[in-house]
Design an enzyme around this catalytic site. Structure first.
Site, PDB file in Angstrom:
ATOM      1  N   HIS A 104      43.992  29.811  22.075  1.00 10.33           N
ATOM      2  CA  HIS A 104      45.401  29.421  22.020  1.00 10.33           C
ATOM      3  C   HIS A 104      46.149  29.801  23.291  1.00 10.33           C
ATOM      4  O   HIS A 104      47.369  29.914  23.303  1.00 10.33           O
ATOM      5  CB  HIS A 104      46.075  30.005  20.770  1.00 10.33           C
ATOM      6  CG  HIS A 104      45.893  29.114  19.577  1.00 10.33           C
ATOM      7  ND1 HIS A 104      45.020  28.065  19.577  1.00 10.33           N
ATOM      8  CD2 HIS A 104      46.485  29.091  18.368  1.00 10.33           C
ATOM      9  CE1 HIS A 104      45.074  27.440  18.418  1.00 10.33           C
ATOM     10  NE2 HIS A 104      45.958  28.041  17.660  1.00 10.33           N
ATOM     11  N   ASP A 171      54.753  35.731  16.200  1.00 14.51           N
ATOM     12  CA  ASP A 171      55.409  34.777  15.305  1.00 14.51           C
ATOM     13  C   ASP A 171      54.386  33.936  14.541  1.00 14.51           C
ATOM     14  O   ASP A 171      54.680  33.400  13.479  1.00 14.51           O
ATOM     15  CB  ASP A 171      56.288  33.806  16.100  1.00 14.51           C
ATOM     16  CG  ASP A 171      57.498  34.490  16.688  1.00 14.51           C
ATOM     17  OD1 ASP A 171      57.732  35.665  16.366  1.00 14.51           O
ATOM     18  OD2 ASP A 171      58.202  33.845  17.486  1.00 14.51           O
ATOM     19  N   GLU A 281      65.367  38.130  16.106  1.00  8.19           N
ATOM     20  CA  GLU A 281      65.071  37.172  17.171  1.00  8.19           C
ATOM     21  C   GLU A 281      66.315  36.323  17.403  1.00  8.19           C
ATOM     22  O   GLU A 281      67.380  36.581  16.818  1.00  8.19           O
ATOM     23  CB  GLU A 281      63.860  36.286  16.814  1.00  8.19           C
ATOM     24  CG  GLU A 281      62.534  37.014  16.896  1.00  8.19           C
ATOM     25  CD  GLU A 281      61.315  36.106  17.012  1.00  8.19           C
ATOM     26  OE1 GLU A 281      61.485  34.870  17.105  1.00  8.19           O
ATOM     27  OE2 GLU A 281      60.186  36.637  16.995  1.00  8.19           O
TER      28      GLU A 281
HETATM   29  P1  FAD Z   1      42.405  33.228  23.629  1.00  6.78           P
HETATM   30  O1  FAD Z   1      43.297  32.157  24.122  1.00  6.78           O
HETATM   31  O2  FAD Z   1      41.112  32.809  23.058  1.00  6.78           O
HETATM   32  O3  FAD Z   1      42.166  34.305  24.785  1.00  6.78           O
HETATM   33  C1  FAD Z   1      43.244  34.801  25.547  1.00  6.78           C
HETATM   34  C2  FAD Z   1      42.733  35.772  26.619  1.00  6.78           C
HETATM   35  O4  FAD Z   1      42.219  36.925  25.989  1.00  6.78           O
HETATM   36  C3  FAD Z   1      41.595  35.209  27.459  1.00  6.78           C
HETATM   37  O5  FAD Z   1      41.690  35.734  28.756  1.00  6.78           O
HETATM   38  C4  FAD Z   1      40.362  35.723  26.769  1.00  6.78           C
HETATM   39  O6  FAD Z   1      39.257  35.819  27.628  1.00  6.78           O
HETATM   40  C5  FAD Z   1      40.830  37.085  26.289  1.00  6.78           C
HETATM   41  N1  FAD Z   1      40.183  37.508  25.054  1.00  6.78           N
HETATM   42  C6  FAD Z   1      40.019  36.819  23.907  1.00  6.78           C
HETATM   43  N2  FAD Z   1      39.403  37.592  22.999  1.00  6.78           N
HETATM   44  C7  FAD Z   1      39.192  38.783  23.584  1.00  6.78           C
HETATM   45  C8  FAD Z   1      38.581  39.997  23.172  1.00  6.78           C
HETATM   46  N3  FAD Z   1      38.072  40.172  21.959  1.00  6.78           N
HETATM   47  N4  FAD Z   1      38.544  41.019  24.050  1.00  6.78           N
HETATM   48  C9  FAD Z   1      39.061  40.904  25.298  1.00  6.78           C
HETATM   49  N5  FAD Z   1      39.622  39.775  25.741  1.00  6.78           N
HETATM   50  C10 FAD Z   1      39.689  38.732  24.893  1.00  6.78           C
HETATM   51  N6  FAD Z   1      52.188  35.537  21.683  1.00  6.78           N
HETATM   52  C11 FAD Z   1      53.033  36.521  21.363  1.00  6.78           C
HETATM   53  O7  FAD Z   1      52.984  37.604  21.932  1.00  6.78           O
HETATM   54  N7  FAD Z   1      53.985  36.342  20.389  1.00  6.78           N
HETATM   55  C12 FAD Z   1      54.068  35.190  19.685  1.00  6.78           C
HETATM   56  O8  FAD Z   1      54.916  35.060  18.811  1.00  6.78           O
HETATM   57  C13 FAD Z   1      53.167  34.141  19.990  1.00  6.78           C
HETATM   58  N8  FAD Z   1      53.199  32.988  19.309  1.00  6.78           N
HETATM   59  C14 FAD Z   1      52.326  32.010  19.608  1.00  6.78           C
HETATM   60  C15 FAD Z   1      52.354  30.831  18.879  1.00  6.78           C
HETATM   61  C16 FAD Z   1      51.468  29.819  19.147  1.00  6.78           C
HETATM   62  C17 FAD Z   1      51.529  28.554  18.361  1.00  6.78           C
HETATM   63  C18 FAD Z   1      50.534  29.974  20.207  1.00  6.78           C
HETATM   64  C19 FAD Z   1      49.599  28.874  20.544  1.00  6.78           C
HETATM   65  C20 FAD Z   1      50.495  31.134  20.955  1.00  6.78           C
HETATM   66  C21 FAD Z   1      51.385  32.169  20.663  1.00  6.78           C
HETATM   67  N9  FAD Z   1      51.378  33.366  21.369  1.00  6.78           N
HETATM   68  C22 FAD Z   1      52.236  34.359  21.030  1.00  6.78           C
HETATM   69  C23 FAD Z   1      50.473  33.552  22.518  1.00  6.78           C
HETATM   70  C24 FAD Z   1      49.190  34.234  22.095  1.00  6.78           C
HETATM   71  O9  FAD Z   1      49.426  35.567  21.730  1.00  6.78           O
HETATM   72  C25 FAD Z   1      48.187  34.261  23.244  1.00  6.78           C
HETATM   73  O10 FAD Z   1      48.015  32.998  23.800  1.00  6.78           O
HETATM   74  C26 FAD Z   1      46.852  34.811  22.767  1.00  6.78           C
HETATM   75  O11 FAD Z   1      46.033  35.078  23.859  1.00  6.78           O
HETATM   76  C27 FAD Z   1      46.169  33.818  21.872  1.00  6.78           C
HETATM   77  O12 FAD Z   1      45.129  34.429  21.171  1.00  6.78           O
HETATM   78  P2  FAD Z   1      43.728  33.724  21.124  1.00  6.78           P
HETATM   79  O13 FAD Z   1      42.944  34.402  20.078  1.00  6.78           O
HETATM   80  O14 FAD Z   1      43.853  32.259  21.004  1.00  6.78           O
HETATM   81  O15 FAD Z   1      43.196  34.125  22.583  1.00  6.78           O
END
Ligand code: FAD
Length: 522
Positions: A104, A171, A281
């Site tokens: 994400h 969120d 918020e």
């Molecule tokens: P990924 O996109 O898969 O990875 C993100 C990064 O973390 C990459 O660099 C990856 O290599 C690394 N990574 C993944 N897993 C691990 C692991 N186990 N150990 C070490 N590194 C790792 N953020 C907020 O703070 N507050 C919010 O309210 C919020 N709302 C969101 C709502 C939506 C709809 C979306 C799409 C995103 C939102 N985000 C929010 C952003 C979100 O927190 C970050 O984009 C987060 O990285 C997404 O998590 P993911 O599991 O998809 O990570």
């Protein structure tokens, strides 16, 4: 937390097929990966076929399209990941590796062009529910031990069974523990409890050398603080121990409208300076945004009144607060709220209250996700811009960005968030970067666009950054990705030396999370 599982029959078929085809040359073993990798135990869980590699080079942003990874690992155990990282580390020419949670990210941060992506969620399919363990201890503090691959929604469900819940959220809950802890994890609870990275007791981290290290504030603390907010640069989060508190059952959820920014932000800052609220918020309602978006959930009968207010003013500011309650406090919560909100200066008659369960509140964005998915509007480009703006300049930001730059484009179906948080709830020893002021605002310009019309929004984002630069507003970007080392050095400022030293210590061969483009160029 040793977790492993047998793989499913269909998966075995795919693997056998891909092995077969790779050996007969239809899908040749990628040149960039050493042949010896094929003789490791994990070979059967590595896929090199285009279906797998294409999937691993997509993300929520849909804005960048770097080359595919050479392979994707679907680990069935932590040992699988360790053996991949060790293998790469021990080569003279290591290949890069990115942990991918939910993907994400917005700009390829979880991708590994020509390297190997580790699909962390594959561990969940193997853990059969053992990926989250709750320990109840009212004296020293309850906690959940959750795998880095676990989703926050699952942590919520697992902890509620024990009457407990984490205190700091995002969120949206369909994000992994590893993904949000690599950034910060912020939401309306941050002003009170700090970001998610302030609410972790301990972690197991697999470093870029392939070593599995348990770390906390007191043990291996350098690694602990490096990894929190560390953009995946220092290690893969295998397990995080997350602080829990008794879970409330229900929430009073209140939205108040303002037509004047300084009154709105003054009330926000007042509310975060007093005790009593559990969440705060704020968002913008603009001519081109419907009152019914994923943030503002007014009853449809209120739309005409709210829409005419927006038409009259161009922008309306919506302050959103929550107070938790349960059986014991149900008879006093309304009175307490009245007391807390006394003296606020929202527009008379424009206050809206809802009473919902804790789960419905915390999981509110998911309902909107389902809505948007049904309309084909979820899987679209997302040229988001997330910023931390120093409190002293938020009013200039309002005039220059909210009032001037944002309304210029009419196409957006975005959500715009703006709310203050408190610096001393963040631990400066982590890798996260925030403005140097006691109060700063988190601003999320969360645009969705059509498949082909995201460029004007990207240009608008650039205009906003240029405006801040010219006006001397010292913003820090959140969830961003720079493409040059110089920009990253500016971003980290005085923290850069530490960041670089920690990289040399924990991932000296620059293997991990290349998609962030901090130490690797793509
Ligand atoms: P990924 O996109 O898969 O990875 C993100 C990064 O973390 C990459 O660099 C990856 O290599 C690394 N990574 C993944 N897993 C691990 C692991 N186990 N150990 C070490 N590194 C790792 N953020 C907020 O703070 N507050 C919010 O309210 C919020 N709302 C969101 C709502 C939506 C709809 C979306 C799409 C995103 C939102 N985000 C929010 C952003 C979100 O927190 C970050 O984009 C987060 O990285 C997404 O998590 P993911 O599991 O998809 O990570």
């Amino acid at each position: 937390m040793a977790r492993s599982c047998p793989i499913s029959t269909s998966f075995i078929i795919i693997i056998v097929l891909s092995h077969f085809t790779s050996s007969i040359g239809l899908r040749p073993w990628p040149d960039v990966l050493p042949n010896e990798l094929q003789s490791l135990d994990i070979a059967s869980r590595l896929r090199v076929d285009p279906d797998a590699t294409r999937m691993a080079s997509r993300d929520f942003g849909k804005l960048v399209h770097p080359p595919n990874p050479a392979a994707v690992l679907y680990p069935s155990s932590i040992e699988d990941i360790a053996s991949l990282v060790k293998f790469s580390y021990n080569r003279s020419f290591p290949f890069s590796i990115a942990a991918r949670g939910q993907g994400h990210s917005l700009r390829g941060q979880a991708m590994a062009p020509h390297g190997v992506v580790v699909e962390m969620r594959s561990l969940n399919n193997c853990s059969r529910g053992s990926g989250i363990r709750v320990t109840k201890n009212p004296i020293s503090g309850s906690y959940a031990d959750a795998g880095g691959e676990q989703l926050w929604i699952d942590v919520l469900q697992a902890t509620l069974k024990h009457g407990l819940a984490p205190v700091s959220w995002t969120d949206y809950l369909y994000l992994t523990i590893g993904g949000t802890l690599s950034n910060a994890g912020i939401s309306g609870q941050t002003f009170r409890h700090g970001p998610q990275i302030s609410n972790v007791y301990e972690m197991d981290v697999l470093t870029g050398k392939g070593e599995l290290v348990t770390c906390s504030k007191d043990t291996n603390s350098e690694l602990f603080f490096a990894v929190l907010g560390g953009l995946g640069q220092f290690g893969i989060i295998i397990r995080a121990r997350i602080a829990l508190k008794p879970a409330p059952k229900r929430v009073k959820w209140i939205q108040m409208l303002y037509d004047d920014f300084s009154t709105f932000s003054r009330d926000q800052e007042h509310l975060i300076s007093i005790n009593g609220l559990d969440y705060l918020e704020g968002s913008l309602l603009m001519q081109n945004s419907s009152p019914n978006n994923w943030r503002s959930s007014f009853s449809p009968s209120e739309y005409p009144r709210i829409s005419s207010l927006i038409s009259k003013n161009g922008i309306i500011y919506c302050l959103e607060v929550v107070k938790y309650y349960d059986e014991l406090t149900s008879h006093t919560v309304d009175e307490e709220l009245q007391e807390l909100l006394k003296g606020l200066n929202f527009l008379p008659g424009f206050v809206f209250t809802k009473d919902v369960s804790l789960v419905d509140f915390l999981n509110r964005v998911h309902s909107e996700e389902l809505n948007l998915q049904a309309k084909g509007l979820w899987d679209v480009p997302h040229p988001w811009l997330n910023l931390f703006v120093p409190g002293s300049r938020i009013s200039d930001f309002n005039s220059g960005v909210f009032r001037d730059i944002l309304p210029k484009i009419n196409q957006t179906t975005g959500t715009f968030l703006v709310y203050p948080v408190i610096r001393n709830k963040w631990d400066d020893r982590t890798s996260a970067v925030i403005p140097d002021e006691d109060i700063f605002y988190t601003v999320g310009l969360l645009h969705s666009s059509g498949a082909d019309d995201w460029e004007p929004l990207e240009n608008q984002n650039k205009e906003i950054l240029q405006f801040c630069d010219k006006a001397g507003i010292k913003i820090k970007r959140y969830l961003s990705r720079y493409t040059t080392k110089e920009d990253w050095m500016n971003h980290f400022g005085p923290k850069w030396r530490t960041f670089e030293d920690r990289k040399a210590q924990f991932d000296p061969k620059l293997i991990l999370s290349p998609g962030q483009q901090i130490f690797n160029s793509i």
